[in-house]
Design a protein around this motif. Structure first.
Motif, PDB file in Angstrom:
ATOM      1  N   ILE A 103      13.443  44.318 -67.977  1.00  0.00           N
ATOM      2  CA  ILE A 103      13.660  45.377 -66.987  1.00  0.00           C
ATOM      3  C   ILE A 103      13.863  46.724 -67.679  1.00  0.00           C
ATOM      4  O   ILE A 103      13.293  47.746 -67.256  1.00  0.00           O
ATOM      5  CB  ILE A 103      14.868  45.042 -66.091  1.00  0.00           C
ATOM      6  CG1 ILE A 103      14.531  43.851 -65.183  1.00  0.00           C
ATOM      7  CG2 ILE A 103      15.263  46.253 -65.247  1.00  0.00           C
ATOM      8  CD1 ILE A 103      15.720  43.334 -64.394  1.00  0.00           C
ATOM      9  N   CYS A 104      14.621  46.730 -68.737  1.00  0.00           N
ATOM     10  CA  CYS A 104      14.918  47.992 -69.416  1.00  0.00           C
ATOM     11  C   CYS A 104      13.709  48.570 -70.149  1.00  0.00           C
ATOM     12  O   CYS A 104      13.701  49.747 -70.506  1.00  0.00           O
ATOM     13  CB  CYS A 104      16.079  47.799 -70.394  1.00  0.00           C
ATOM     14  SG  CYS A 104      17.662  47.493 -69.572  1.00  0.00           S
ATOM     15  N   VAL A 131      -3.537  43.020 -62.038  1.00  0.00           N
ATOM     16  CA  VAL A 131      -3.027  43.085 -60.662  1.00  0.00           C
ATOM     17  C   VAL A 131      -3.376  41.806 -59.910  1.00  0.00           C
ATOM     18  O   VAL A 131      -2.533  41.247 -59.179  1.00  0.00           O
ATOM     19  CB  VAL A 131      -3.589  44.322 -59.928  1.00  0.00           C
ATOM     20  CG1 VAL A 131      -3.138  44.321 -58.470  1.00  0.00           C
ATOM     21  CG2 VAL A 131      -3.137  45.612 -60.620  1.00  0.00           C
ATOM     22  N   ARG A 132      -4.596  41.301 -60.084  1.00  0.00           N
ATOM     23  CA  ARG A 132      -5.007  40.084 -59.376  1.00  0.00           C
ATOM     24  C   ARG A 132      -4.215  38.859 -59.846  1.00  0.00           C
ATOM     25  O   ARG A 132      -3.901  37.958 -59.058  1.00  0.00           O
ATOM     26  CB  ARG A 132      -6.507  39.855 -59.541  1.00  0.00           C
ATOM     27  CG  ARG A 132      -7.330  40.870 -58.757  1.00  0.00           C
ATOM     28  CD  ARG A 132      -8.775  40.476 -58.608  1.00  0.00           C
ATOM     29  NE  ARG A 132      -9.466  41.451 -57.747  1.00  0.00           N
ATOM     30  CZ  ARG A 132      -9.451  41.420 -56.422  1.00  0.00           C
ATOM     31  NH1 ARG A 132      -8.787  40.449 -55.790  1.00  0.00           N
ATOM     32  NH2 ARG A 132     -10.094  42.336 -55.717  1.00  0.00           N
ATOM     33  N   ASP A 133      -3.876  38.816 -61.127  1.00  0.00           N
ATOM     34  CA  ASP A 133      -3.035  37.723 -61.625  1.00  0.00           C
ATOM     35  C   ASP A 133      -1.651  37.768 -60.975  1.00  0.00           C
ATOM     36  O   ASP A 133      -1.077  36.728 -60.626  1.00  0.00           O
ATOM     37  CB  ASP A 133      -2.896  37.794 -63.143  1.00  0.00           C
ATOM     38  CG  ASP A 133      -4.177  37.405 -63.860  1.00  0.00           C
ATOM     39  OD1 ASP A 133      -5.058  36.780 -63.223  1.00  0.00           O
ATOM     40  OD2 ASP A 133      -4.313  37.746 -65.062  1.00  0.00           O
ATOM     41  N   ARG A 134      -1.116  38.971 -60.808  1.00  0.00           N
ATOM     42  CA  ARG A 134       0.186  39.097 -60.146  1.00  0.00           C
ATOM     43  C   ARG A 134       0.064  38.730 -58.651  1.00  0.00           C
ATOM     44  O   ARG A 134       0.982  38.175 -58.058  1.00  0.00           O
ATOM     45  CB  ARG A 134       0.718  40.536 -60.273  1.00  0.00           C
ATOM     46  CG  ARG A 134       0.805  41.068 -61.684  1.00  0.00           C
ATOM     47  CD  ARG A 134       1.887  40.391 -62.523  1.00  0.00           C
ATOM     48  NE  ARG A 134       1.539  39.087 -63.012  1.00  0.00           N
ATOM     49  CZ  ARG A 134       0.661  38.846 -64.022  1.00  0.00           C
ATOM     50  NH1 ARG A 134       0.000  39.846 -64.605  1.00  0.00           N
ATOM     51  NH2 ARG A 134       0.430  37.616 -64.418  1.00  0.00           N
ATOM     52  N   MET A 135      -1.094  39.022 -58.059  1.00  0.00           N
ATOM     53  CA  MET A 135      -1.314  38.645 -56.666  1.00  0.00           C
ATOM     54  C   MET A 135      -1.301  37.121 -56.515  1.00  0.00           C
ATOM     55  O   MET A 135      -0.737  36.586 -55.551  1.00  0.00           O
ATOM     56  CB  MET A 135      -2.634  39.213 -56.160  1.00  0.00           C
ATOM     57  CG  MET A 135      -2.922  38.888 -54.701  1.00  0.00           C
ATOM     58  SD  MET A 135      -4.496  39.581 -54.115  1.00  0.00           S
ATOM     59  CE  MET A 135      -5.635  38.595 -55.085  1.00  0.00           C
ATOM     60  N   LEU A 137      14.717  45.759 -56.608  1.00  0.00           N
ATOM     61  CA  LEU A 137      14.042  44.533 -57.016  1.00  0.00           C
ATOM     62  C   LEU A 137      14.681  43.960 -58.286  1.00  0.00           C
ATOM     63  O   LEU A 137      14.878  42.740 -58.403  1.00  0.00           O
ATOM     64  CB  LEU A 137      12.553  44.794 -57.249  1.00  0.00           C
ATOM     65  CG  LEU A 137      11.667  44.844 -56.003  1.00  0.00           C
ATOM     66  CD1 LEU A 137      10.312  45.461 -56.327  1.00  0.00           C
ATOM     67  CD2 LEU A 137      11.478  43.451 -55.411  1.00  0.00           C
ATOM     68  N   ALA A 138      15.003  44.831 -59.228  1.00  0.00           N
ATOM     69  CA  ALA A 138      15.645  44.378 -60.462  1.00  0.00           C
ATOM     70  C   ALA A 138      17.011  43.771 -60.173  1.00  0.00           C
ATOM     71  O   ALA A 138      17.375  42.721 -60.726  1.00  0.00           O
ATOM     72  CB  ALA A 138      15.777  45.551 -61.435  1.00  0.00           C
ATOM     73  N   LEU A 147       8.132  43.108 -60.248  1.00  0.00           N
ATOM     74  CA  LEU A 147       8.761  43.690 -61.438  1.00  0.00           C
ATOM     75  C   LEU A 147       7.720  43.939 -62.523  1.00  0.00           C
ATOM     76  O   LEU A 147       7.746  44.971 -63.201  1.00  0.00           O
ATOM     77  CB  LEU A 147       9.844  42.748 -61.974  1.00  0.00           C
ATOM     78  CG  LEU A 147      11.164  42.674 -61.204  1.00  0.00           C
ATOM     79  CD1 LEU A 147      12.111  41.698 -61.897  1.00  0.00           C
ATOM     80  CD2 LEU A 147      11.820  44.045 -61.086  1.00  0.00           C
ATOM     81  N   ALA A 148       6.783  42.995 -62.673  1.00  0.00           N
ATOM     82  CA  ALA A 148       5.750  43.140 -63.707  1.00  0.00           C
ATOM     83  C   ALA A 148       4.832  44.320 -63.410  1.00  0.00           C
ATOM     84  O   ALA A 148       4.415  45.040 -64.332  1.00  0.00           O
ATOM     85  CB  ALA A 148       4.939  41.844 -63.803  1.00  0.00           C
TER      86      ALA A 148
END
Length: 315
Positions: free
Chosen positions: A12-13, A35-39, A142-143, A166-167
């Motif tokens: 996070i930091c 982005v698609r992997d995070r989706m 979110l964090a 977060l990613a």
């Protein structure tokens, strides 16, 4: 859990708050794949929450240079039922609980470790100054919810509904879901700095003070507000964390005070003279006196023929 928490704090930091890295700033195929992997991770979290599968989820990815375009597309009213239900449930599960003794120290540790980055980031401060003081800062809340989820061991055996976001935020972009399953990303121009952020967010004016479940969870489309309650710059505290951090935030610039609608009247002001009430004794006396004065001042009229005749009869 100690090692997991330490790794979470470090990740996070290391986040880049609205300062895109080179790959994100290029908006090329490599970043779109990320982005698609995070989706995909987000879809797995939705399915783990309601067990309705992923086939009916949207696979639209919207990457834009315009904050306004993302704000229009990702309006909270257009959020899907599954996404809304998940945000509402996790908001309740990760809300501040006075009986929870594990989460506050972890949130305090995150705050302490992350504050130096806040103090250095002119972009972070500029963005905060355009928020309503009650709006949770998406990347912050979110964090905090990720930390509380870890502290309370909430559904740690399931895919995290927080990690994908977060990613994305860590890459320096503004990320938000819309519909059910779609992912929207605004990539600020890295070379424009805080002034570019301010110009972009100023195009996304909002007048509402209320905080919906989705916004409180961190799913806030780009937006800003002007007027009382804005232009403050604060790190943590109840507003940016949706009440998770119950301590006072670090204020660099206090918010504009709200205007008093009906300010109290001073008690030592002289009272203006009031007109007398019609029909009161003082008014009647004044009117009679005025009439007598008028009669005395009026000259006598010459005797008429009838007056002369009466005088002659009397004689």
């Amino acid at each position: 859990m100690e090692a997991n928490f330490s790794g979470l704090i470090t990740r996070i930091c290391d986040s880049r708050v609205l300062e895109p890295d080179a790959e994100a700033d290029a908006c090329g195929p490599a970043f779109e794949r990320f982005v698609r992997d995070r989706m995909d991770e987000w879809h797995a979290a939705l399915d783990a929450f309601d067990q309705q599968g992923t086939e009916g989820l949207s696979r639209e990815v919207f990457i834009t240079r315009s904050a306004k375009e993302l704000a229009v597309r990702a309006n909270p009213l257009a959020l899907g039922k599954r996404t809304s239900a998940l945000a509402a449930a996790l908001r309740r599960l990760t809300a501040y609980d006075p009986s929870d003794t594990a989460s506050p120290p972890m949130v305090a540790a995150l705050r302490s470790a992350w504050e130096p980055a806040f103090q250095r980031s002119s972009v972070w401060k500029k963005t905060s100054s355009l928020f309503n003081e009650q709006w949770p800062a998406p990347w912050v809340v979110l964090a905090c919810r990720a930390v509380v989820r870890e502290a309370r061991a909430l559904q740690l055996d399931r895919p995290s509904p927080i990690e994908p976001w977060l990613a994305l935020w860590a890459r320096g972009v503004w990320a938000v879901p819309y519909g059910d399953g779609a992912v929207g990303v605004w990539v600020p121009r890295a070379d424009e700095g805080e002034e570019g952020i301010a110009r972009a967010l100023t195009e996304c004016r909002e007048s509402l003070w209320n905080v919906e479940d989705s916004v409180a969870f961190g799913f806030m489309p780009p937006r800003s507000m002007v007027g009382p309650g804005c232009h403050g710059v604060v790190f943590f505290g109840p507003g940016p964390t949706d009440g998770i951090d119950q301590t006072s935030g670090v204020w660099l610039i206090p918010p504009m005070p709200s205007a008093t609608v009906n300010p109290p009247m001073p008690t030592n002001m002289p009272m203006p003279p009031r007109d007398p009430v019609i029909g009161s004794p003082s008014v009647a006396a004044e009117q009679a006196s005025s009439k007598q004065e008028s009669e005395r001042e009026q000259p006598e009229s010459p005797p008429t023929m009838l007056d002369r005749l009466r005088r002659w009869i009397k004689k």
